[in-house]
Design an enzyme around this catalytic site. Structure first.
Site, PDB file in Angstrom:
ATOM      1  N   LYS A 126       0.867  -1.179   0.000  1.00  0.00           N
ATOM      2  CA  LYS A 126       0.000   0.000   0.000  1.00  0.00           C
ATOM      3  C   LYS A 126       0.894   1.215   0.000  1.00  0.00           C
ATOM      4  CE  LYS A 126      -4.463   0.680   0.121  1.00  0.00           C
ATOM      5  NZ  LYS A 126      -5.555  -0.198  -0.352  1.00  0.00           N
ATOM      6  N   ASP A 166      -6.444   4.247  -5.019  1.00  0.00           N
ATOM      7  CA  ASP A 166      -7.250   3.981  -3.828  1.00  0.00           C
ATOM      8  C   ASP A 166      -7.997   5.281  -3.553  1.00  0.00           C
ATOM      9  OD1 ASP A 166      -7.402   1.731  -1.601  1.00  0.00           O
ATOM     10  OD2 ASP A 166      -7.367   3.593  -0.494  1.00  0.00           O
TER      11      ASP A 166
END
Ligand code: GLU
Length: 449
Positions: A126, A166
């Site tokens: 991430k 995201d």
């Protein structure tokens, strides 16, 4: 003390200032106890769980950028390379002022499990920044993305780490980052990022993949419970890309989307959204105003400022599509006393607090966990990686067929894992167990590393 408890104690001490990370590690390790207990001595001797709760690498970098008035701003960027046990690091980049290292660690840990569920060879990662995209001009956004990539480019690559979008980071931002990456390495390596715009090597259907995938999984779940999307009522939170995909597919299949929400409140559309209203969600996102009230102003529907739809709107299915910890105990109690909700389908990452889940499950509400429900996005990202490495172009039909198949398999797999470990019907535990089995097996196979 059991091995799980020993490891949790260490995490609670070591990562005490990363609350969301501690929350997700506790939730996952707690629910994989049957697997760990069965293999306790071997796992302990390999320090398998101690390694699982420690990211492989964390990179921090500075992101200086200039606004349209010539003022210089400095943001912070992070890249978490959490686990490469089953493939190159893979996961989205989040741009939001509330992003911290702890948030990204929690998301990267979760991503490792989610990616495992897709059955595709992708590890967990991430990235992100505390940058706030709201209210920025296109040029400011571009300059920020270029600077972000300048800080990041050494650490990513098609076989190393392939980020995607995201929250706060969609196709536009990924496009700017891809352009900068090409300049920096002087090579057209499209497999370094997924979620690219289609003309820049992106795959068709990535923009709707998370939302459509969630609906395909709902179809499996509802079929088993003897109901169907047609005619059912759905209340959503969020109105961004993911909520849009969910609303679009549900509406196409005859479902009634009766609520949407934003940070400013929620809108109620008792007869369900029209196709035209679903399309308007795209305009709302593009405006970067982050106000769901715009929808109420345009269509003259009820708007409730600063409130969430949970337990305030009658619906058969509640579908949180926004951000983490959206439904806490207060909302869960409201949901159970309102009484119409039969399913909670989590689309956002960790949208429900653990105590809220307890209340909902005790009231007989079926909870479909986000790790499984939202895996369609990253699954289509992995298809984009394949497309890029094949140097070919996949058709929408091929992508959609594969996505349906993956979501069906995920549902079957999590259901079977719940059954295998003696918790039939517990889809949350099933998802964690099915995902952990693969990750831990690969870690064992690769020795102590
Ligand atoms: N951010 C999305 C997720 O949470 C997509 C990640 C990706 O496509 O790599 O799964």
């Amino acid at each position: 003390m059991s091995y799980v408890d020993d490891v949790l104690e260490v995490v609670r001490k070591k990562d005490a200032d990363e609350q969301e990370f501690v929350q997700t590690v506790t939730e996952i390790l707690d629910s994989i106890r049957p697997l760990v207990d069965k293999n306790e001595d071997r796992y302990r001797s390999l320090a398998l769980l101690e390694r699982l709760v420690e990211p492989e690498k964390i990179i921090t970098f500075r992101i200086p950028w200039e606004d349209d008035e010539g003022k210089i701003h400095v943001n912070r960027g992070w890249k978490i390379q959490y686990s490469s046990a089953i493939g190159p690091y893979k996961g989205g980049i989040r741009f939001s002022p509330d992003v911290t290292l702890g948030t990204l660690k929690f998301l990267a840990f979760e991503q490792t499990f989610k990616n495992s569920l897709t059955g595709l060879p992708i590890g967990g990662g991430k990235g992100g920044s505390d940058f706030d995209p709201q209210g920025k001009s296109d040029r400011e956004l571009m300059r920020f993305c270029q600077s972000f990539m300048t800080g990041l480019y050494h650490y990513i690559g098609a076989n190393m780490d392939c980020p995607a979008g995201d929250l706060g980071c969609g196709g536009t931002e990924i496009g700017y980052m891809f352009g900068q990456y090409k300049r920096l390495i002087n090579t057209y390596e499209s497999g370094v990022l997924s979620g690219k715009p289609v003309a820049s090597g992106g795959i068709v259907g990535r923009d709707t993949a998370t939302g459509y995938g969630a609906v395909y999984l709902m179809q499996e779940l509802f079929e088993e419970k003897g109901c169907s999307i047609d005619g059912m009522k759905f209340a959503l939170s969020g109105f961004g890309n993911v909520a849009w995909g969910v609303a679009k597919k549900l509406t196409e299949l005859g479902g009634k989307v009766v609520a949407l929400s934003g940070p400013d409140g929620y809108v109620h559309i008792p007869e369900g959204m029209s196709a035209d209203q679903v399309d308007y969600m795209l305009e709302m996102r593009a405006s970067r105003r982050n106000k769901v009230k715009d929808f109420a102003d345009k269509y003259g529907v009820y708007f409730s400022p600063y409130e969430k739809p949970w337990g305030r709107v009658k619906a058969d299915v509640y579908v949180p599509c926004a951000t983490q910890n959206d439904i806490s105990i207060k909302e869960a109690l409201r949901i159970t006393s309102e009484g119409t909700c039969k399913f909670l389908v989590e689309v956002a990452n960790m949208p429900t607090t653990p105590d809220a889940i307890g209340v909902l499950v005790n009231a007989g509400i079926v909870v479909a966990p986000y790790k499984a429900v939202n895996a369609g996005g990253v699954a289509v990202s992995a298809m984009e990686m394949s497309q890029n490495s094949e140097k070919s172009v996949w058709t929408l039909d091929k992508v959609d067929k594969k996505l349906r198949e993956i979501m069906k398999n995920i549902y079957r797999e999590i259901e079977a894992a719940a059954e295998k470990y003696g918790m039939p019907g517990n889809l949350i535990a099933g998802a964690n167990l099915a995902a952990a089995e693969k990750v831990l097996k690969a870690m064992e196979e690769q020795g102590v590393c």
